[in-house]
Enzyme design. Structure first.
Site, mmCIF file in Angstrom:
data_model
loop_
_atom_site.group_PDB
_atom_site.id
_atom_site.type_symbol
_atom_site.label_atom_id
_atom_site.label_comp_id
_atom_site.label_asym_id
_atom_site.label_seq_id
_atom_site.Cartn_x
_atom_site.Cartn_y
_atom_site.Cartn_z
ATOM 1 N N HIS A 24 9.910 1.280 3.143
ATOM 2 C CA HIS A 24 9.578 1.806 4.463
ATOM 3 C C HIS A 24 10.644 2.794 4.941
ATOM 4 O O HIS A 24 10.328 3.834 5.523
ATOM 5 C CB HIS A 24 9.419 0.660 5.469
ATOM 6 C CG HIS A 24 8.256 -0.237 5.134
ATOM 7 N ND1 HIS A 24 7.072 -0.216 5.830
ATOM 8 C CD2 HIS A 24 8.092 -1.154 4.162
ATOM 9 C CE1 HIS A 24 6.228 -1.091 5.294
ATOM 10 N NE2 HIS A 24 6.838 -1.681 4.286
ATOM 11 N N ASP A 118 6.128 2.631 12.321
ATOM 12 C CA ASP A 118 5.776 2.164 10.989
ATOM 13 C C ASP A 118 4.458 1.387 11.054
ATOM 14 O O ASP A 118 4.192 0.694 12.045
ATOM 15 C CB ASP A 118 6.914 1.232 10.553
ATOM 16 C CG ASP A 118 6.852 0.825 9.107
ATOM 17 O OD1 ASP A 118 7.802 1.141 8.390
ATOM 18 O OD2 ASP A 118 5.872 0.171 8.699
HETATM 19 N N1 UDP Z 1 1.117 -2.595 5.401
HETATM 20 C C1 UDP Z 1 -0.010 -2.494 6.147
HETATM 21 N N2 UDP Z 1 -0.086 -3.188 7.316
HETATM 22 C C2 UDP Z 1 0.905 -3.987 7.738
HETATM 23 C C3 UDP Z 1 2.069 -4.094 6.970
HETATM 24 C C4 UDP Z 1 2.145 -3.386 5.791
HETATM 25 O O1 UDP Z 1 -0.938 -1.793 5.786
HETATM 26 O O2 UDP Z 1 0.758 -4.622 8.782
HETATM 27 C C5 UDP Z 1 1.116 -1.928 4.110
HETATM 28 C C6 UDP Z 1 2.420 -1.282 3.717
HETATM 29 O O3 UDP Z 1 2.449 0.091 4.031
HETATM 30 C C7 UDP Z 1 2.356 -1.471 2.222
HETATM 31 C C8 UDP Z 1 1.618 -2.742 1.987
HETATM 32 O O4 UDP Z 1 0.915 -2.985 3.190
HETATM 33 O O5 UDP Z 1 1.534 -0.510 1.659
HETATM 34 C C9 UDP Z 1 2.516 -3.868 1.568
HETATM 35 O O6 UDP Z 1 3.554 -3.970 2.520
HETATM 36 P P1 UDP Z 1 4.977 -4.527 2.139
HETATM 37 O O7 UDP Z 1 5.861 -4.236 3.269
HETATM 38 O O8 UDP Z 1 4.827 -5.885 1.654
HETATM 39 O O9 UDP Z 1 5.354 -3.681 0.864
HETATM 40 P P2 UDP Z 1 6.555 -2.700 0.605
HETATM 41 O O10 UDP Z 1 6.097 -1.401 1.188
HETATM 42 O O11 UDP Z 1 7.753 -3.264 1.298
HETATM 43 O O12 UDP Z 1 6.677 -2.663 -0.880
#
Ligand code: UDP
Ligand code: UDP
Length: 466
Positions: A24, A118
């Site tokens: 992120h 975010d």
């Molecule tokens: N994500 C989302 N909604 C949320 C939180 C995360 O769509 O409420 C998306 C985020 O952008 C990512 C995926 O879900 O594509 C997995 O998130 P996580 O943070 O576990 O993965 P990371 O990006 O840290 O590898």
């Protein structure tokens, strides 16, 4: 148009609010620099200390040191009792702590013309911005395909009336098979699922979405989001990627001084397999050993970044013990294995690297696309299978979709890994297709390209206060 105290046109002040995890933070840093140096914005980045991982602390420090024009806003979290979620992933817990602190965020926004938050914080931050009548955009940190799933998923659940999650047909995009749905989403009570659904529902109330992707990489998903096929009346979606990496090493010894970089520079063109599964998750010891056997049997040179704990601060495992007796000695000279952080951007640019065995975290995918490096996709978790689908569709690489991921039975055996690595290393067509993706990426971010123009349009909206 924002004006300064003397009535002259002021730079639009954009506040960025990332959540936790390098996946992120990295795209937010890239966006901060693109807006500051490429598009004439005044940018502040909200920062929560201490960070979850050491990698994030090092990254933030380097960002503010290397880019003094980007301002830092310290954001203090409210007390948060994590015992409510025993055993939860530390990054998801930080998402939750930040979400609960969202009402405290208002005072940091004084004087801002727009906020970019975010995806993980969207549903709680959009209402705060609305209250302040501040335009609020969301940076989606994964693929446009994943964004389309995130937007459609609440409607899918409503229609399935509590039944189990199966294949999800995203209108105007494509069918995401059940096996590619992030693991957590099969459990409606999971902390991530609750956040994901709330965020997905609220996105329609944002002023727009930024996604670190480009039209030629994900034509279906981007068009479907933009033309209202996924959800009618959805706000504008700006595809602005691949966001350029930021050079954060100012003042440090040249990267070529590090051992792995010196070694890479000395290897023949396209002879090295780079293996990394990102910053977020550990791989089981048994699977690590199979991977070690596979790399050894492939006969190729390799640079392998091993991660055996979720949190880098906890990592005190001995590499020799982890990978099996004698492995490091046997591959000495043709294999470099490290538990440390490598400058992946620099690695991917090296001529000696011929293949990227990747978990398909979205930043890694966009970096491989910008470098034209073929990817052998081995997704492990979360959004990574959806992203691997993009890799396979776009021609950036190949994905053996039968290879297991977290939570599934079955080790991928060393022989199978060796065979696939050898096949892709010898695949001239794969190399050419990946080079084609690199050319399309370069075109997208050039001044007349779609991504550059979309970011310019976003900045214009910030100037206009819309
Ligand atoms: N994500 C989302 N909604 C949320 C939180 C995360 O769509 O409420 C998306 C985020 O952008 C990512 C995926 O879900 O594509 C997995 O998130 P996580 O943070 O576990 O993965 P990371 O990006 O840290 O590898
Ligand atoms: N990264 C790096 N060195 C490492 C591990 C990761 O530079 O040793 C960077 C990588 O280039 C990418 C980010 O950290 O920009 C990881 O994000 P990604 O979305 O690929 O995966 P995640 O770590 O979130 O699973």
């Amino acid at each position: 148009m924002p004006t300064s105290g003397d009535g002259s046109a002021a730079l639009p002040h954009v506040v960025l609010l990332p959540s936790a995890g390098m996946g992120h933070l990295v795209p937010f840093s890239r966006l901060a620099v693109a807006l500051t140096s490429g598009h004439g914005c005044d940018v502040s980045v909200a920062t929560v200390l201490p960070t979850v991982s050491s990698a994030e602390s090092a990254h933030l420090e380097a960002l503010f040191a290397a880019c003094p024009a980007v301002r830092r806003l310290d954001f203090h979290l409210a007390q948060f009792d994590a015992s409510e979620f025993p055993g939860a992933d530390p990054f998801f817990l930080r998402f939750e702590a930040m979400r609960r602190s969202a009402p405290l965020f208002g005072p940091l926004l004084a004087g801002a013309h727009a906020l970019v938050t975010d995806i993980a914080l969207a549903s709680v931050v959009i209402p705060v911005a609305k209250e302040l009548r501040l335009p609020c955009y969301v940076l989606f940190t994964a693929s446009a395909a994943m964004l389309s799933l995130c937007v459609h998923f609440p409607a899918y659940l409503d229609a399935s009336a509590g039944g189990p999650v199966g294949d999800v047909d995203v209108p105007g995009v494509y069918r995401v098979p059940k096996a590619s749905i992030p693991q957590a989403l099969h459990d409606p009570k999971h902390l991530f699922t609750r956040q994901f659904i709330a965020n997905g529902r609220e996105l329609a109330r944002s002023d727009g979405l930024l996604v670190n992707s480009f039209d030629a990489l994900e034509p279906e998903a981007i068009a479907a989001l933009q033309n209202g096929s996924v959800v009618a009346g959805f706000p504008p979606v700006f595809s602005v990627g691949p966001l350029a990496p930021v050079s954060l090493s100012a003042g440090e010894p040249a990267k070529s001084q590090s051992d792995y970089m010196r070694w890479l520079e000395a290897q023949p063109a396209r002879s090295v397999v780079y293996v990394s599964f990102g910053s977020r998750k550990a791989i089981s010891k048994d699977q690590l050993r199979e991977l070690a056997a596979g790399l050894e049997a492939s006969g190729h040179r390799f640079l392998w970044v091993v991660k055996s704990t979720v949190l880098d601060r906890d990592d005190d495992a001995d590499l020799g013990e982890l990978l099996g007796e004698g492995f490091l000695e046997r591959v000495q000279g043709r294999g470099v294995v490290t538990k440390g952080w490598v400058e992946q951007e620099e690695v991917l640019k090296q001529e000696s690297v011929g293949l990227f065995v990747s978990h398909c975290g979205w930043n890694s995918v966009t970096e491989a696309a910008a470098s034209g490096l073929p990817v052998l996709a081995w997704p492990r978790f979360g959004d990574q299978r959806v992203n691997a689908g993009v890799v396979a569709r776009s021609g950036l690489g190949l994905w053996v979709d039968s290879w297991s991921w977290e939570g599934e039975e079955g080790l991928v055996k060393g022989e199978e890994i060796a065979e696939k690595v050898r096949a892709v290393m010898a695949d001239e067509t794969a190399r050419k297709k990946a080079a084609g993706v690199r050319d399309a990426a370069a075109k997208a971010v050039a001044d007349s390209g779609t991504s550059y123009q979309n970011l310019a349009q976003f900045v214009q909206r910030c100037r206009d206060g819309s």
